[in-house]
Design an enzyme around this catalytic site. Structure first.
Site, PDB file in Angstrom:
ATOM      1  N   HIS A 162      36.834  -9.218 -37.707  1.00 38.73           N
ATOM      2  CA  HIS A 162      37.576  -8.089 -38.292  1.00 38.73           C
ATOM      3  C   HIS A 162      38.318  -7.274 -37.236  1.00 38.73           C
ATOM      4  CE1 HIS A 162      35.847  -8.170 -42.440  1.00 38.73           C
ATOM      5  NE2 HIS A 162      35.007  -8.976 -41.818  1.00 38.73           N
ATOM      6  N   ASP A 370      43.686  -1.429 -33.370  1.00 41.23           N
ATOM      7  CA  ASP A 370      42.849  -1.568 -34.572  1.00 41.23           C
ATOM      8  C   ASP A 370      43.057  -2.969 -35.143  1.00 41.23           C
ATOM      9  OD1 ASP A 370      41.225  -0.869 -36.732  1.00 41.23           O
ATOM     10  OD2 ASP A 370      42.168   1.095 -36.953  1.00 41.23           O
TER      11      ASP A 370
HETATM   12  P1  ADP Z   1      37.085   0.840 -39.367  1.00 40.67           P
HETATM   13  O1  ADP Z   1      36.661  -0.443 -39.981  1.00 40.67           O
HETATM   14  O2  ADP Z   1      37.335   0.763 -37.900  1.00 40.67           O
HETATM   15  O3  ADP Z   1      36.184   1.983 -39.675  1.00 40.67           O
HETATM   16  P2  ADP Z   1      39.261   1.001 -41.357  1.00 40.67           P
HETATM   17  O4  ADP Z   1      40.389   1.962 -41.458  1.00 40.67           O
HETATM   18  O5  ADP Z   1      39.647  -0.417 -41.499  1.00 40.67           O
HETATM   19  O6  ADP Z   1      38.517   1.290 -39.972  1.00 40.67           O
HETATM   20  O7  ADP Z   1      38.200   1.306 -42.470  1.00 40.67           O
HETATM   21  C1  ADP Z   1      37.667   2.583 -42.645  1.00 40.67           C
HETATM   22  C2  ADP Z   1      37.045   2.661 -44.030  1.00 40.67           C
HETATM   23  O8  ADP Z   1      36.153   3.754 -44.031  1.00 40.67           O
HETATM   24  C3  ADP Z   1      38.077   2.884 -45.110  1.00 40.67           C
HETATM   25  O9  ADP Z   1      37.749   2.139 -46.252  1.00 40.67           O
HETATM   26  C4  ADP Z   1      37.960   4.379 -45.381  1.00 40.67           C
HETATM   27  O10 ADP Z   1      38.230   4.748 -46.711  1.00 40.67           O
HETATM   28  C5  ADP Z   1      36.500   4.651 -45.071  1.00 40.67           C
HETATM   29  N1  ADP Z   1      36.345   6.025 -44.578  1.00 40.67           N
HETATM   30  C6  ADP Z   1      36.993   6.618 -43.560  1.00 40.67           C
HETATM   31  N2  ADP Z   1      36.626   7.909 -43.441  1.00 40.67           N
HETATM   32  C7  ADP Z   1      35.733   8.137 -44.399  1.00 40.67           C
HETATM   33  C8  ADP Z   1      34.974   9.288 -44.804  1.00 40.67           C
HETATM   34  N3  ADP Z   1      35.075  10.467 -44.191  1.00 40.67           N
HETATM   35  N4  ADP Z   1      34.140   9.126 -45.832  1.00 40.67           N
HETATM   36  C9  ADP Z   1      34.027   7.938 -46.456  1.00 40.67           C
HETATM   37  N5  ADP Z   1      34.706   6.845 -46.138  1.00 40.67           N
HETATM   38  C10 ADP Z   1      35.546   6.931 -45.117  1.00 40.67           C
HETATM   39  O1  F6P Z   2      35.073  -4.130 -38.039  1.00 43.13           O
HETATM   40  C1  F6P Z   2      34.846  -2.866 -37.551  1.00 43.13           C
HETATM   41  C2  F6P Z   2      33.413  -2.365 -37.701  1.00 43.13           C
HETATM   42  O2  F6P Z   2      32.572  -2.614 -36.659  1.00 43.13           O
HETATM   43  C3  F6P Z   2      32.790  -2.948 -38.931  1.00 43.13           C
HETATM   44  O3  F6P Z   2      31.840  -3.928 -38.666  1.00 43.13           O
HETATM   45  C4  F6P Z   2      32.316  -1.757 -39.662  1.00 43.13           C
HETATM   46  O4  F6P Z   2      32.929  -1.786 -40.914  1.00 43.13           O
HETATM   47  C5  F6P Z   2      32.896  -0.535 -38.999  1.00 43.13           C
HETATM   48  O5  F6P Z   2      33.473  -0.969 -37.838  1.00 43.13           O
HETATM   49  C6  F6P Z   2      31.908   0.599 -38.888  1.00 43.13           C
HETATM   50  O6  F6P Z   2      31.094   0.473 -37.777  1.00 43.13           O
HETATM   51  P1  F6P Z   2      29.525   0.658 -37.754  1.00 43.13           P
HETATM   52  O7  F6P Z   2      28.936  -0.395 -38.615  1.00 43.13           O
HETATM   53  O8  F6P Z   2      29.175   0.527 -36.316  1.00 43.13           O
HETATM   54  O9  F6P Z   2      29.237   2.028 -38.290  1.00 43.13           O
END
Ligand code: ADP
Ligand code: F6P
Length: 472
Positions: A162, A370
Site C-alpha cells: 500500500h 504517500d
Molecule cells: P494513511 O493510510 O497513510 O493513513 P490515507 O489517506 O490513504 O492515509 O487513509 C487515511 C484514512 O483514514 C482515510 O480513509 C480517512 O478517512 C481516515 N481518517 C483520516 N483522519 C481521520 C480521523 N480523524 N478520523 C477517522 N478517520 C480518519
Molecule cells: O498503508 C499505510 C498504513 O501503514 C496502513 O497499513 C494503515 O492503514 C495506516 O498506515 C495506519 O497505520 P497504523 O496501522 O500504524 O496505525
C-alpha cells in the site's frame, strides 16, 4: 478452526480496541487507508482476516464481523516495540517514503520482525483451505509470502504494497535487503500503487538476486512472479450516499455557520504523520497570513490530525512541533472568537468526515510522499455538489489519477503558497470542470474495481473476483 478459500493477512484487524473488547462488534475502522479499503469489499465475503488487534498480550476472542471471520495474532510488548514500532515503522516506513525522516536501523529489531512474520504466516496457513487464495498486505508483512509458500505450496499467494516502494538507491541502504526482496517474491502476484514501484522491484531483483526481471514479471528459482500496478481506491457509493444523508447535510450547514458563512474554508485531514507534510503546509499558511494574502476575517483553515503511532518518538516530537506552530499562528494572527486555524486531534466518524469534506472550499492534501492518499479520493466522492477545489501533492499516488487537481510540490513552500491562492481564487467554472473530470474517473475506479482487477490478475480466470467481490 473453519478454513476459508480467501484469507486476508494484514498487520491490523479492522477494529479498534473498544470494539474488540466490548463484544458488541461492528466494523470500526482504525484510521488508515488499508482497513478502510478492505472493509469496503469484505463486508459480505466469507473470508478470514488474520491480523493484530492493536493491544499487547493475549489475543481476545473475537466474534465474526458480518461474514468475515477474524483470526487475531497476539503480540507481546517486546514484539510491538521491535516489529511494529521498530522495523516496520522506524526502519521501513521512513525509508519507503523517500527517507523524509531518517530511517533507524537497529539490528535486534530484525529478528523480532522475522519471527512475527513467521507467526502471521503460520496463522494464515492454519485458516486457509486447500488451494485457497491468501492476500498479504503491506510492508509489515513482507516476509510472509515466502514463509507461507514454504508451509503451504498449494496456496495461491498475493501480496499488495500500500505504501511507496523505493528506488534501488534508497532500498539498497537496508541491512536485510536480500531477505526482504526474497520474502515478497514468494507471492504469485506482487501489486503496487504505481508502475514505477514494479520497475523498482524488477531492478532490485536483478541487482540483488541476479533474477531475470521485467516490469511485469520476475523469474526467481524457476518460478514466475507477476508484478503490476493496481491503484487502490475507496467505496465511492458509500461516500456519495453519506454526503446526501439528511443528518450529514444538516451537519454541513451547521459547520458552515460555525466557521463563518462568508469565510473561505480550507480543510486538511491526515493521520498525524511526518509523511503528510503538515509542517510545510503550516509554514505556507503562516506566510500567506504574514504577507496579507489571506486574512483571518475572510479565510480559515481546519486541520484534522488524528493521533497515530504515538509510542514512536519521532511521532510524539512531530505532534509537539505541530501543536506549537498552530499555537503560534493562532496567537499571532487569530482574533477573539476567530482563530486562524481550527486544529482537531481526534477521530471522526465517516459521517462527520463526509460533512467536513463538503464544507471545504479548498481541500489541501499535500503529503511529502504517500502511496495513494485516500482522503483526496474521499473528498472528490463526497462533492455531490460538484464544487470545491482539491490541492494535491505530486508525491501522492492519487496525483497520477486525479491529474485535474491543483497539483503542487509540497517541498517548495512558495509553490505551495501560490497553488493555495490559485485554488482559492479559481473561477467556479474552472473548479467545476476539474471536479467533474475527477468524479468521472472515480466512478469507474472505485474499491470494487481495484479488488476485481487484482484478484482477476491473481487467479487469471476471474473466478476469485466473481466469487468474492459481491457487487462485481
Ligand atoms: P494513511 O493510510 O497513510 O493513513 P490515507 O489517506 O490513504 O492515509 O487513509 C487515511 C484514512 O483514514 C482515510 O480513509 C480517512 O478517512 C481516515 N481518517 C483520516 N483522519 C481521520 C480521523 N480523524 N478520523 C477517522 N478517520 C480518519
Ligand atoms: O498503508 C499505510 C498504513 O501503514 C496502513 O497499513 C494503515 O492503514 C495506516 O498506515 C495506519 O497505520 P497504523 O496501522 O500504524 O496505525
Amino acid at each position: 478452526m473453519r478454513q476459508s478459500s480467501l484469507v486476508v493477512v494484514a498487520n491490523r484487524l479492522p477494529l479498534d480496541d473498544s470494539a474488540a473488547r466490548d463484544g458488541a462488534c461492528e466494523w470500526r475502522r482504525s484510521p488508515g487507508g488499508l482497513s478502510g479499503a478492505l472493509h469496503a469489499i469484505l463486508q459480505q465475503t466469507p473470508a478470514t482476516w488474520v491480523g493484530w488487534d492493536g493491544e499487547v498480550g493475549l489475543a481476545p476472542r473475537l466474534p465474526d464481523l458480518g461474514a468475515v471471520r477474524l483470526r487475531p495474532v497476539a503480540l507481546t510488548a517486546a514484539e510491538q516495540a521491535g516489529y511494529y514500532e521498530g522495523f516496520a515503522n522506524s526502519t521501513l516506513w521512513p525509508l519507503y517514503h523517500d527517507a523524509v525522516q531518517q530511517p533507524v536501523f537497529q539490528r535486534e529489531w530484525w529478528e523480532t520482525y522475522r519471527s512475527v512474520n513467521q507467526r502471521f504466516a503460520e496463522a494464515a496457513a492454519e485458516v486457509a483451505g486447500k488451494h485457497a487464495a491468501v492476500w498479504v498486505q503491506d510492508y509489515h508483512l513482507q516476509l510472509v509470502p515466502q514463509m507461507l509458500r514454504e508451509l503451504r505450496p498449494d496456496l495461491l499467494i498475493g501480496f499488495f504494497m500500500h505504501v511507496p516502494f523505493p528506488p534501488p538507491e534508497l532500498f539498497m541502504q537496508l541491512p536485510r535487503r536480500v531477505e526482504l526482496i526474497r520474502g515478497m517474491l514468494g507471492a504469485d502476484l506482487v501489486g503496487f500503487q504505481r508502475e514505477q514501484a514494479a520497475h523498482n522491484l524488477a531492478q532490485l531483483a536483478q541487482k540483488l538476486l541476479g533474477a531475470e526481471a521485467s516490469d511485469d514479471a520476475i523469474i526467481v528459482d524457476g518460478r514466475t512472479v507477476r508484478t503490476g500496478a493496481f491503484p487502490v481506491s475507496i467505496d465511492v457509493a458509500e461516500m456519495r450516499a453519506l454526503a446526501t444523508r439528511p443528518d450529514v447535510v444538516k451537519q454541513v450547514e451547521q459547520l458552515r455557520h460555525d466557521l463563518g458563512e462568508a469565510k473561505r474554508v480550507l480543510v486538511s485531514v491526515d493521520r498525524l504523520d511526518y509523511t503528510k507534510g503538515i509542517e510545510h503546509r503550516l509554514t505556507a499558511y503562516r506566510e500567506l497570513l504574514r504577507d496579507g494574502h489571506v486574512k483571518v476575517r475572510d479565510t480559515v483553515l481546519v486541520q484534522v490530525a488524528v493521533p497515530s503511532r504515538e509510542r514512536v518518538e519521532s511521532y510524539r516530537e512531530l505532534r509537539d512541533r505541530i501543536e506549537g506552530e498552530v499555537g503560534r499562528i493562532n496567537g499571532e494572527y487569530g482574533r477573539v472568537g476567530e482563530p486562524a486555524i481550527h486544529y482537531l486531534n481526534q477521530p471522526f466518524t465517516r459521517a462527520q468526515l463526509a460533512a467536513l469534506y463538503q464544507t471545504a472550499d479548498v481541500m489541501v492534501v499535500t503529503p511529502l510522499r504517500d502511496g495513494m492518499n485516500l482522503v483526496a479520493k474521499e473528498f472528490v466522492a463526497a462533492r455531490e455538489d460538484g464544487a470545491g477545489a482539491l490541492v494535491l501533492s505530486e508525491f501522492a499516488g492519487a496525483a497520477a489519477e486525479l491529474s485535474q487537481a491543483f497539483l503542487v510540490n509540497p517541498h517548495d513552500v512558495d509553490d505551495l503558497k501560490q497553488t493555495l491562492l490559485r485554488a482559492l481564487e479559481a473561477s467556479p467554472e474552472d473548479r467545476a470542470a476539474r471536479m467533474e473530470a475527477m468524479r468521472r474517473h472515480l466512478a469507474e475506479h472505485d474499491i470494487l474495481a481495484w479488488a476485481r482487477a487484482y484478484l482477476t490478475e491473481l487467479d487469471h480466470t476471474g473466478r476469485l473476483a466473481r466469487r468474492f467481490i459481491g457487487r462485481a
